[in-house]
Design an enzyme around this catalytic site. Sequence first.
Site, PDB file in Angstrom:
ATOM      1  N   LYS A  69       0.847  -1.194   0.000  1.00 51.81           N
ATOM      2  CA  LYS A  69       0.000   0.000   0.000  1.00 51.81           C
ATOM      3  C   LYS A  69       0.881   1.243   0.000  1.00 51.81           C
ATOM      4  O   LYS A  69       1.914   1.285   0.668  1.00 51.81           O
ATOM      5  CB  LYS A  69      -0.923   0.012   1.223  1.00 51.81           C
ATOM      6  CG  LYS A  69      -1.889   1.203   1.230  1.00 51.81           C
ATOM      7  CD  LYS A  69      -2.881   1.114   2.376  1.00 51.81           C
ATOM      8  CE  LYS A  69      -2.263   1.490   3.694  1.00 51.81           C
ATOM      9  NZ  LYS A  69      -3.264   1.573   4.786  1.00 51.81           N
ATOM     10  N   ARG A 112      -9.927  -1.223   7.739  1.00 50.90           N
ATOM     11  CA  ARG A 112      -9.011  -2.144   8.411  1.00 50.90           C
ATOM     12  C   ARG A 112      -8.476  -1.540   9.702  1.00 50.90           C
ATOM     13  O   ARG A 112      -8.197  -2.248  10.665  1.00 50.90           O
ATOM     14  CB  ARG A 112      -7.914  -2.626   7.481  1.00 50.90           C
ATOM     15  CG  ARG A 112      -6.902  -1.635   6.930  1.00 50.90           C
ATOM     16  CD  ARG A 112      -5.891  -1.207   7.941  1.00 50.90           C
ATOM     17  NE  ARG A 112      -4.592  -0.898   7.417  1.00 50.90           N
ATOM     18  CZ  ARG A 112      -3.767  -0.038   7.967  1.00 50.90           C
ATOM     19  NH1 ARG A 112      -4.141   0.688   9.025  1.00 50.90           N
ATOM     20  NH2 ARG A 112      -2.559   0.144   7.474  1.00 50.90           N
ATOM     21  N   SER A 296      -2.109   1.503  18.176  1.00 48.21           N
ATOM     22  CA  SER A 296      -2.308   1.072  16.782  1.00 48.21           C
ATOM     23  C   SER A 296      -1.549   1.986  15.837  1.00 48.21           C
ATOM     24  O   SER A 296      -1.819   3.190  15.771  1.00 48.21           O
ATOM     25  CB  SER A 296      -3.802   1.103  16.446  1.00 48.21           C
ATOM     26  OG  SER A 296      -4.015   0.877  15.077  1.00 48.21           O
TER      27      SER A 296
END
Length: 326
Positions: A69, A112, A296
Amino acid sequence: MEILWLNQDDVKAALDMPSAMAAVENAFFAHGKKKVQMPPKPYLYFPKHNGDLRTMPAFLEEDDIAGVKIVNVHPENREKGLPTVMAVFVLNSTETGAPLAIMDATHLTDMRTGAAGGVAAKYLARKDSKIAGFVGGGNQAKAQLLALSENFDLECVKVYTRSIASASAFASFAGELLSCDVIISATIQDACNADIVVTTTPSREPIVKEEWISEGTHINAIGADAQGKEELDPMILKNGRVIVDDKTQAFHSGEVNVPLSSGIISEKMICCEIGEVVVGLKEGRISDSGITIFDSTGLAIQDVAAGNLVYKEALKRGFGQSLRMF
């Protein structure tokens, strides 16, 4: 050779939150078993434009899927009528290396990342969590709420943003999604009075204070995804149970990066990676009164797992366009 091109509408039609969460949980499981290849993502920083560009390759060995990506983060894009985050994902054949699909990954990234927060809360938050508080109310906050709603019976959702328009849009979204109370908080402190707290801002200084976080709270720290970014009072990390998505990446660019570099916390104070919890090698929440934090940063394995799911669904349902490249 033909390649499948999938625009954002195609990706939205192919990817819902339950399937995104299943894909991401599987990716975390593979990461916990150390069955992935995922080099740390390199950054290009554009100081003149207050933005950056990253490349994120990964290979999930047992699923035999790979891809990369390319994604940006430009906080000032909203003033230009553009998303803060935009991305393109390429799914590659592991047999030949040839690209199988090129797809919009802006929605993919939102989904996601939201799924990662949902999976983390599943393992780390108290099962009886009823109140979710959001600091930041943009697209990622909505994705995080969508994921939380899959595993928690929320009775109240709070949101604080600096923009009234953003807060109102988030509140409308929450009201349509859930049958619960939705509160636009006047302060960050009020939004943090919750069982699950989600931060999704691009802040480069702590905006959530330790004294605002109650016993038993779980925090999804989503916004810090580049060196120098942080949203939480470092004392929250020092006194809580910190679980990261990937240690190498988090130490460089996650919520823990600034407290680590300044010596407030040390690497040995980080509990583990979320994949280790999913696999069962490490414990996540160990008491109802403890404070857990999920740091995260966003992993390339999440993109590959979700992107492969989109590709398979598109083939099955006839989405996208076939383009000749070679």
